[in-house]
Design a protein around this motif. Structure first.
Motif, PDB file in Angstrom:
ATOM      1  N   GLN A 132     -14.911   1.582  -1.589  1.00  0.00           N
ATOM      2  CA  GLN A 132     -13.882   1.522  -0.560  1.00  0.00           C
ATOM      3  C   GLN A 132     -14.204   0.454   0.490  1.00  0.00           C
ATOM      4  O   GLN A 132     -13.294  -0.216   1.007  1.00  0.00           O
ATOM      5  N   MET A 139     -11.921  -2.787   1.428  1.00  0.00           N
ATOM      6  CA  MET A 139     -11.542  -3.025   2.821  1.00  0.00           C
ATOM      7  C   MET A 139     -11.840  -4.473   3.214  1.00  0.00           C
ATOM      8  O   MET A 139     -11.048  -5.127   3.899  1.00  0.00           O
ATOM      9  N   GLY A 169      -7.855  -2.868   4.092  1.00  0.00           N
ATOM     10  CA  GLY A 169      -7.444  -1.850   3.129  1.00  0.00           C
ATOM     11  C   GLY A 169      -6.166  -2.218   2.408  1.00  0.00           C
ATOM     12  O   GLY A 169      -5.386  -3.067   2.854  1.00  0.00           O
ATOM     13  N   SER A 188      -2.954   2.774  -3.112  1.00  0.00           N
ATOM     14  CA  SER A 188      -4.080   2.962  -4.025  1.00  0.00           C
ATOM     15  C   SER A 188      -3.770   4.109  -4.969  1.00  0.00           C
ATOM     16  O   SER A 188      -3.054   5.054  -4.604  1.00  0.00           O
ATOM     17  N   GLU A 234      -9.790   6.458   0.932  1.00  0.00           N
ATOM     18  CA  GLU A 234     -10.388   5.685   2.015  1.00  0.00           C
ATOM     19  C   GLU A 234     -10.224   4.180   1.827  1.00  0.00           C
ATOM     20  O   GLU A 234     -10.518   3.403   2.749  1.00  0.00           O
ATOM     21  N   SER A 235      -9.747   3.767   0.652  1.00  0.00           N
ATOM     22  CA  SER A 235      -9.481   2.344   0.414  1.00  0.00           C
ATOM     23  C   SER A 235      -8.151   1.911   1.028  1.00  0.00           C
ATOM     24  O   SER A 235      -7.867   0.712   1.120  1.00  0.00           O
ATOM     25  N   CYS A 236      -7.330   2.892   1.435  1.00  0.00           N
ATOM     26  CA  CYS A 236      -6.018   2.581   1.998  1.00  0.00           C
ATOM     27  C   CYS A 236      -6.132   2.056   3.421  1.00  0.00           C
ATOM     28  O   CYS A 236      -6.998   2.455   4.190  1.00  0.00           O
ATOM     29  N   ARG A 237      -5.193   1.227   3.770  1.00  0.00           N
ATOM     30  CA  ARG A 237      -5.097   0.714   5.130  1.00  0.00           C
ATOM     31  C   ARG A 237      -4.654   1.822   6.084  1.00  0.00           C
ATOM     32  O   ARG A 237      -3.783   2.633   5.746  1.00  0.00           O
ATOM     33  N   GLY A 253      -1.104   3.068   4.852  1.00  0.00           N
ATOM     34  CA  GLY A 253      -1.582   3.105   3.474  1.00  0.00           C
ATOM     35  C   GLY A 253      -1.231   4.402   2.770  1.00  0.00           C
ATOM     36  O   GLY A 253      -1.272   5.484   3.364  1.00  0.00           O
ATOM     37  N   ASP A 293      -9.019  10.286   8.749  1.00  0.00           N
ATOM     38  CA  ASP A 293      -8.378   9.327   7.850  1.00  0.00           C
ATOM     39  C   ASP A 293      -6.900   9.642   7.661  1.00  0.00           C
ATOM     40  O   ASP A 293      -6.080   8.746   7.443  1.00  0.00           O
ATOM     41  N   ARG A 304      -2.661   7.440   7.250  1.00  0.00           N
ATOM     42  CA  ARG A 304      -2.665   7.307   5.790  1.00  0.00           C
ATOM     43  C   ARG A 304      -1.923   8.488   5.158  1.00  0.00           C
ATOM     44  O   ARG A 304      -1.932   9.595   5.695  1.00  0.00           O
TER      45      ARG A 304
END
Length: 398
Positions: free
Chosen positions: A256, A260, A266, A270, A285-288, A292, A311, A316
């Motif tokens: 992640q 980022m 991010g 995903s 957690e890879s999302c903006r 995201g 998060d 998100r």
């Protein structure tokens, strides 16, 4: 076909107990009862979910009863119908569906979901509406996986679990729309609603993952990052639309964090296409932050997912999808026509063709050497589908 109202003797791959190879046996398939359809199977995918329920019961999935005939991704021709059936007739090309669409329940009547609970509990218990199966072997009832069982030359399914498709459709290809391809493709288009010009990341480049990539590309995503530890997936994934490939093993930090940095904060969307809860958190957690969206596509019934509330609080969105959000009976025929017109890919998912008698070898191919792993102990198989014909197919969606 001369078999109407008669018991049909045919071949099937019977799993007598969990953790053991299946055996091809002669079985008896009873005529359909009220609102049921008997189908002569032409082709069937072998989904990684089939493998999981056979060998890994209890590891993220609930145990199903045995003896059991697996298979839930098939196509075929209607042999006969039971009383009250009006939607199909003998000779029709069809795809049996593990997700029903009854057109009557509150879910079917709502545009907000594709779920339908018509006979849901029964089919999840691997029986039909009356609590029994239509298939027996050596005088013993054999359970029907998800009420479908496409690893049998004939099967009986509820009328609400049948999609009538184009008579010219290639049955040895469109069977793949019974599960994996449809699920991944719809994850991008229906669940995430990927927007043009956005950045996507797809974790796990098995059949479902590649179909998700295909959906992201169709939606107009500008960057599609494929994540997998199998380096052989790099070139395969490009065929479906991956613009960048990331192997987590090439980095000394969590995946992640890698994403980022690659995306300056991010990705917009995903997708988790493996079914492992540890990976699910990394994908989320890879999302903006702020907008995201993470879609859980990989199948897992029993494990618990842990997230940091901050998060979510930071905007998100976490959501899931079942069968890609498609209304099954209505949508699958349209997807078949999209394939026939060249708007979606199916041929490219096919890697192997095998007879039913080699179904155990098909399972072996799914696990031999070509594993899709996105973090330690996360595995799926084969970069594409594998075909098992005639009359069956193998493929791995995760």
């Amino acid at each position: 076909m001369g078999t109407e109202n008669k018991v049909i003797k045919c071949k099937a791959a019977v799993a007598w107990e969990p953790g053991k190879p299946v055996s091809v046996e002669e079985v008896e398939v009873a005529p359909p009862k009220e609102h049921e359809v008997r189908i002569k199977i032409a082709a069937s995918g072998v989904c990684h979910t089939d493998l999981t329920y056979l060998y890994d019961c209890g590891k993220g999935v609930q145990t199903r009863p045995f003896p059991l005939i697996l298979g839930h991704e098939g196509s075929g021709v209607v042999e006969s119908v039971g009383p009250g059936v009006t939607t199909v007739q003998p000779g029709d090309n069809v795809i049996p569906l593990f997700l029903p669409q009854c057109f009557e329940c509150e879910f079917c009547l709502s545009p907000k979901t594709n779920l339908c609970y018509k006979n849901w509990r029964k089919t999840q218990q691997c029986v039909l509406a009356d609590g029994t199966s239509r298939i027996t072997c050596k005088g013993q009832q054999v359970y029907q996986f998800l009420g479908v069982s496409t690893f049998c030359e004939y099967t009986v399914v509820p009328e609400y679990n049948v999609a009538k498709i184009h008579q010219d459709a290639a049955l040895d290809k469109v069977c793949l729309l019974g599960c994996g391809v449809t699920t991944g493709y719809g994850a991008a288009l229906n669940a995430a609603k990927v927007e043009r010009g956005t950045v996507c990341a797809v974790f796990g480049l098995g059949a479902v993952g590649l179909a998700t990539v295909m959906g992201c590309k169709a939606a107009g995503a500008s960057r599609i990052i494929g994540v997998d530890i199998n380096v052989e997936k790099r070139e395969v994934a490009k065929t479906f639309g991956v613009t960048e490939f990331v192997n987590p093993n090439d980095h000394n930090k969590p995946i992640q964090e890698v994403l980022m940095e690659m995306t300056s904060g991010g990705v917009d969307y995903s997708f988790e296409c493996v079914g492992n809860v540890t990976l699910m958190r990394a994908v989320f957690e890879s999302c903006r932050a702020a907008w995201g969206t993470c879609v859980i596509v990989g199948w897992n019934e029993t494990d618990s997912l842990s997230l940091a509330p901050i998060d979510v609080l930071m905007g998100r969105t976490l959501k899931g999808t079942y069968f890609g959000g498609w209304k099954s009976v209505c949508s699958v025929p349209k997807l078949v026509e999209d394939y026939m017109s060249g708007r979606i890919m199916l041929d490219e998912f096919v890697t192997h063709t095998l007879p039913l008698e080699e179904v155990n070898h098909a399972f072996h191919l799914m696990t031999k050497g070509k594993r899709i792993q996105t973090c330690p102990d996360l595995s799926a198989v084969l970069a594409k589908q594998s075909l098992l014909l005639p009359p069956f197919i193998i493929h791995s969606p995760f």
